[in-house]
Scaffold this motif. Structure first.
Motif, PDB file in Angstrom:
ATOM      1  N   ASP A  55       0.709  -1.652  -0.238  1.00 43.49           N
ATOM      2  CA  ASP A  55      -0.256   0.010   0.095  1.00 43.49           C
ATOM      3  C   ASP A  55       0.985   0.724   0.125  1.00 43.49           C
ATOM      4  O   ASP A  55       0.198   2.122  -0.033  1.00 43.49           O
ATOM      5  CB  ASP A  55      -1.180  -0.121   1.155  1.00 43.49           C
ATOM      6  CG  ASP A  55      -1.955  -1.039   0.791  1.00 43.49           C
ATOM      7  OD1 ASP A  55      -2.356  -1.258   0.059  1.00 43.49           O
ATOM      8  OD2 ASP A  55      -3.023  -1.496   1.939  1.00 43.49           O
ATOM      9  N   ASP A  56       1.935   1.059   0.323  1.00 44.91           N
ATOM     10  CA  ASP A  56       2.840   2.370   0.541  1.00 44.91           C
ATOM     11  C   ASP A  56       3.510   2.832  -0.680  1.00 44.91           C
ATOM     12  O   ASP A  56       3.518   3.609  -1.289  1.00 44.91           O
ATOM     13  CB  ASP A  56       3.782   1.946   1.709  1.00 44.91           C
ATOM     14  CG  ASP A  56       4.028   1.984   3.187  1.00 44.91           C
ATOM     15  OD1 ASP A  56       2.337   2.656   3.726  1.00 44.91           O
ATOM     16  OD2 ASP A  56       4.058   1.601   4.050  1.00 44.91           O
ATOM     17  N   LEU A  57       3.800   0.960  -1.502  1.00 46.17           N
ATOM     18  CA  LEU A  57       4.320   2.000  -2.957  1.00 46.17           C
ATOM     19  C   LEU A  57       3.083   2.229  -3.688  1.00 46.17           C
ATOM     20  O   LEU A  57       3.395   3.206  -4.267  1.00 46.17           O
ATOM     21  CB  LEU A  57       4.356   0.564  -3.572  1.00 46.17           C
ATOM     22  CG  LEU A  57       4.994   0.324  -4.988  1.00 46.17           C
ATOM     23  CD1 LEU A  57       6.082   1.506  -4.777  1.00 46.17           C
ATOM     24  CD2 LEU A  57       5.300  -1.007  -5.182  1.00 46.17           C
ATOM     25  N   ARG A  58       2.528   1.582  -4.021  1.00 41.71           N
ATOM     26  CA  ARG A  58       0.773   2.628  -4.173  1.00 41.71           C
ATOM     27  C   ARG A  58       0.744   4.231  -4.047  1.00 41.71           C
ATOM     28  O   ARG A  58       0.762   5.269  -4.799  1.00 41.71           O
ATOM     29  CB  ARG A  58      -0.189   1.525  -4.348  1.00 41.71           C
ATOM     30  CG  ARG A  58      -1.506   1.837  -5.027  1.00 41.71           C
ATOM     31  CD  ARG A  58      -3.168   1.212  -4.890  1.00 41.71           C
ATOM     32  NE  ARG A  58      -2.651   0.640  -3.445  1.00 41.71           N
ATOM     33  CZ  ARG A  58      -3.229   1.144  -2.667  1.00 41.71           C
ATOM     34  NH1 ARG A  58      -3.381   2.900  -2.680  1.00 41.71           N
ATOM     35  NH2 ARG A  58      -3.741   1.015  -0.867  1.00 41.71           N
ATOM     36  N   ARG A  59       0.638   4.165  -2.613  1.00 43.76           N
ATOM     37  CA  ARG A  59       0.320   6.135  -2.438  1.00 43.76           C
ATOM     38  C   ARG A  59       0.900   6.043  -3.056  1.00 43.76           C
ATOM     39  O   ARG A  59       1.159   7.721  -2.703  1.00 43.76           O
ATOM     40  CB  ARG A  59      -0.195   5.234  -0.662  1.00 43.76           C
ATOM     41  CG  ARG A  59      -1.206   4.775  -0.579  1.00 43.76           C
ATOM     42  CD  ARG A  59      -1.338   4.510   1.042  1.00 43.76           C
ATOM     43  NE  ARG A  59      -2.823   3.728   1.495  1.00 43.76           N
ATOM     44  CZ  ARG A  59      -2.999   3.199   2.417  1.00 43.76           C
ATOM     45  NH1 ARG A  59      -1.644   3.137   2.920  1.00 43.76           N
ATOM     46  NH2 ARG A  59      -3.944   2.998   2.637  1.00 43.76           N
ATOM     47  N   ALA A  60       2.879   5.778  -2.383  1.00 42.03           N
ATOM     48  CA  ALA A  60       3.572   7.197  -2.513  1.00 42.03           C
ATOM     49  C   ALA A  60       3.953   6.777  -4.048  1.00 42.03           C
ATOM     50  O   ALA A  60       3.695   8.783  -4.462  1.00 42.03           O
ATOM     51  CB  ALA A  60       5.253   6.291  -2.442  1.00 42.03           C
ATOM     52  N   LEU A  61       3.957   6.136  -4.930  1.00 38.90           N
ATOM     53  CA  LEU A  61       3.313   7.126  -6.960  1.00 38.90           C
ATOM     54  C   LEU A  61       2.372   7.714  -6.504  1.00 38.90           C
ATOM     55  O   LEU A  61       2.526   8.892  -7.657  1.00 38.90           O
ATOM     56  CB  LEU A  61       3.183   5.863  -7.037  1.00 38.90           C
ATOM     57  CG  LEU A  61       4.458   4.786  -7.808  1.00 38.90           C
ATOM     58  CD1 LEU A  61       3.961   3.353  -7.968  1.00 38.90           C
ATOM     59  CD2 LEU A  61       5.649   5.332  -8.109  1.00 38.90           C
ATOM     60  N   LEU A  62       1.064   8.017  -6.447  1.00 32.09           N
ATOM     61  CA  LEU A  62      -0.023   8.408  -6.236  1.00 32.09           C
ATOM     62  C   LEU A  62       0.436  10.148  -6.217  1.00 32.09           C
ATOM     63  O   LEU A  62       0.259  10.798  -6.715  1.00 32.09           O
ATOM     64  CB  LEU A  62      -1.380   7.846  -5.549  1.00 32.09           C
ATOM     65  CG  LEU A  62      -1.569   6.929  -6.419  1.00 32.09           C
ATOM     66  CD1 LEU A  62      -2.895   6.260  -5.508  1.00 32.09           C
ATOM     67  CD2 LEU A  62      -3.132   7.108  -7.944  1.00 32.09           C
TER      68      LEU A  62
END
Length: 706
Positions: A55-62
């Motif tokens: 989830d951290d990966l997805r949110r950081a990209l967004l």
């Protein structure tokens, strides 16, 4: 990568608790340190995320929409990358999931670095959507992974392409003799979008005087106009410190052009002068780069030495007021693209300087005498009402009136040595002598590394000063040493043909102290001094030498030194009485208590005392402001202090010596002491060594890092 847009680098790290411990913090720290010292560091922003979960990966990209994504951690080949779950343990993310995720950012992300074992599998899949992806074709050790990252981002920070950065990363591993330089692999997108051709980008350094108008306003407008096409550096917000000095030197050394703004304020700036001098010296070694582009800001006075030596022979631009700014920007754009500045011919320069503009300097107090204050800078005019005579002055002037003399004027920087030399020269001329003044600052580095070239240039320069026919080649065609050839040329030709008393005045002779031929040159001068006793032709030659460095530490045989014979003048700082006298000449802007406070702060430093009194007498600052902001970046002495910091930054032995003086009141290395003393930074009082004044102690305690 030639534009000036900021690229975001998202660094993702994961080291699950049930996996082998990695040195991820060191890798991230090294990346950050490399980009912080990079020449285009302002073009990158680093975002770090630790213990990354899916989830951290997805949110950081967004949230951040980065251009570069860097992953540090474990890889599992076909199993994917090792992220963490909520408990901090291993949570694999498959290649398919990563590919789908990055596809959603294919128009934003330019490059992905997967610094993890066996990550080539993910790189192969992802690069179908992303232009550049780096993966590892097998296991990679901590040391190799860190070296690759450092080499990769060092190259990006230097403005190189992603392909070059990859090569530099692999080379960084190879140079350390680590057998893993073939482990990183670069995957390129098969059909990269065609970028529109861009005009050729140049590196430009803008030099100006901080907090001065119109200097800062015009400099910022030029910066904004040139930045979209070129890589432009301007020192506007950098905090002062050792890293600041390193950055300034790095930027000038890599610049194609130095745009220098010169106004009635900046022509007296020590930092502006230092930047011009550095650019001038670098251009001699770097095929003419940086090219100096001087811009006069409503300034029509002749450049004073040493600026005249650097700037008079090159083209200028001129700006009168704000209406001129668009034209100036167009002119600078053309010059950067291969054109030239408009004021080039001698006549056009003379015409510009014939117009006398009213002074933009603040008016002094009505009580100030004389009516016009003098900006303290450089060598003082012989008729200056602000020149303070010291006891040693009379000794120098009385000596030069005699025939066949040698005078040495010694003292730290900004002590008034050159001003005393000029007065000595005037006295010599009034006594019927002719003077040849050679300022050794003007010897280029090539001459100071080649004895034959130096001695030749010395003779040619002296001949030119005497307006005589150059016969150097005739005398050089002899199987003799350089000092012998030079002695024969001066004695048998110049002095014999000239026939009149001559004063050979040499300023800044310490430039020769670091050369391999210093003993030959100064031994030659000593022989000329000694020859007066047996050869009348040498009796008509006087020598006047000026140095800020203690020569006795640098000449092996004192019997071959010209500095311990004749009349030696050792200049010292102003006394309290001399400071009081100078205060009266400025219209007494300080009361007796403030005079004592100024003496406590500056310890009679001649230049700084004059600068403080000028600032107060001209009503630019109040006395309270001078004392309250003495070491501040916008304070009255900031330019002077920054210049000293600039001179120290790449000399670690002097930095350590200065810190030792401040902290322990001693300097164990006598050679370092004399270099610091020559730079005007320290003084010896009995057995202890102290900063030259309290201002230096306070400033360098805060800004030097050892």
């Amino acid at each position: 990568m030639v534009d000036n847009t900021v690229k975001k680098i998202l660094i993702l790290s994961a080291n699950p608790t049930n996996t082998e411990k990695l040195r991820l913090d060191e890798e991230v720290r090294e990346i950050q340190a490399g980009l912080e010292r990079a020449k285009i560091r302002e073009q990158f922003e680093i975002i770090t995320k630790w213990a990354v979960r899916p989830d951290d990966l997805r949110r950081a990209l967004l949230d951040y929409e980065p251009e570069i994504v860097h992953f540090s951690g474990h890889g599992g080949g076909n199993k994917g990358l090792a992220l963490e779950n909520n408990a901090g343990q291993l949570q694999p993310v498959s290649t398919e999931s990563l590919t789908r995720l990055f596809k959603l950012f294919q128009n934003k992300i330019e490059c992905i670095v997967l610094n993890a074992c066996y990550s080539e599998v993910q790189a192969e899949a992802i690069h179908q959507q992303i232009n550049y992806v780096v993966g590892m074709n097998r296991a990679i050790g901590d040391r190799a992974a860190i070296k690759f990252a450092v080499g990769f981002y060092d190259a990006l920070g230097a403005g190189r392409s992603y392909e070059d950065a990859y090569e530099f990363g692999c080379l960084a591993i190879d140079l350390e003799s680590i057998p893993e330089s073939a482990t990183p692999v670069l995957k390129r997108r098969h059909h990269l979008p065609q970028a529109e051709p861009k005009p050729q980008t140049k590196r430009i350094f803008i030099s100006y005087k901080r907090h001065a108008e119109p200097d800062e306003a015009v400099a910022l407008q030029v910066f904004q106009a040139l930045s979209p096409q070129h890589q432009v550096f301007i020192d506007q917000t950098m905090s002062v410190g050792t890293h600041w000095a390193e950055r300034i030197e790095a930027e000038i050394s890599q610049a194609d052009f130095l745009i220098i703004f010169l106004s009635s304020h900046s022509v007296h700036s020590e930092m502006v002068e230092a930047e011009i001098k550095m650019a001038h010296n670098l251009a001699q070694m770097q095929d003419g780069k940086p090219v100096i582009l001087p811009v006069r800001l409503a300034y029509r006075q002749p450049f004073q030495y040493p600026l005249s030596a650097y700037l008079n022979h090159i083209n200028w631009a001129f700006w009168q007021d704000a209406a001129d700014t668009p034209r100036l920007i167009d002119e600078l754009k053309q010059a950067v693209s291969g054109g030239t500045l408009t004021i080039s011919e001698e006549k056009s320069k003379t015409d510009l300087l014939q117009i006398s503009e009213p002074s933009t300097l603040p008016q002094p107090f009505a009580s100030a005498q004389p009516d016009c204050l003098e900006m303290p800078s450089g060598t003082m005019d012989c008729q200056s009402d602000f020149y303070v005579e010291r006891a040693s002055d009379a000794l120098a002037l009385q000596t030069i009136e005699r025939r066949g003399v040698t005078i040495t004027i010694k003292g730290p920087r900004q002590m008034g040595k050159s001003s005393l030399l000029i007065r000595t020269i005037e006295t010599a001329v009034n006594a019927g002598k002719q003077v040849a003044l050679l300022d050794f600052q003007l010897f280029d580095k090539a001459a100071l590394t080649n004895a034959d070239l130096f001695f030749r240039q010395f003779c040619i320069w002296l001949t030119d000063e005497l307006d005589m026919t150059d016969k150097v080649e005739q005398y050089w065609d002899m199987p003799l040493g350089n000092s012998q050839r030079c002695t024969r040329y001066v004695g048998r030709y110049l002095l014999k043909e000239f026939g009149n008393p001559l004063v050979l005045a040499m300023d800044e002779v310490e430039r020769v102290f670091d050369t391999d031929f210093r003993s030959d040159f100064f031994g030659m001068l000593r022989s000329w001094h000694n020859s007066r006793a047996t050869n009348l032709v040498w009796k008509q030659l006087d020598l006047a030498l000026v140095t800020s460095t203690e020569p006795y530490q640098l000449i092996d045989n004192l019997n071959q030194s010209p500095f311990n014979v004749g009349q030696v003048i050792d200049l010292e700082d102003f006394t309290a009485l001399q400071v009081a006298d100078l205060n009266r000449r400025h219209g007494s802007p300080l009361n007796p208590s403030e005079e004592r406070q100024l003496m406590a702060l500056l310890n009679g430093h001649p230049y700084l005392v004059r600068l403080a009194l000028y600032e107060i007498a001209s009503q630019r600052l109040s006395s309270a402001e001078v004392f309250a902001h003495a070491t501040a970046d916008k304070g009255p002495f900031s330019n002077h202090l920054r210049n000293h910091l600039f001179r120290l930054h790449n000399k670690p032995e002097l930095v350590q010596g200065m810190l030792q003086v401040i902290r322990q009141q001693t300097c164990e290395d006598e050679g370092v002491f004399f270099r610091l003393r020559g730079a005007g930074l320290v003084r010896r009082q009995g057995r202890i060594v102290l900063p030259r004044c309290q201002l230096y102690a306070d400033y360098f305690r805060e800004n030097l890092r050892g």
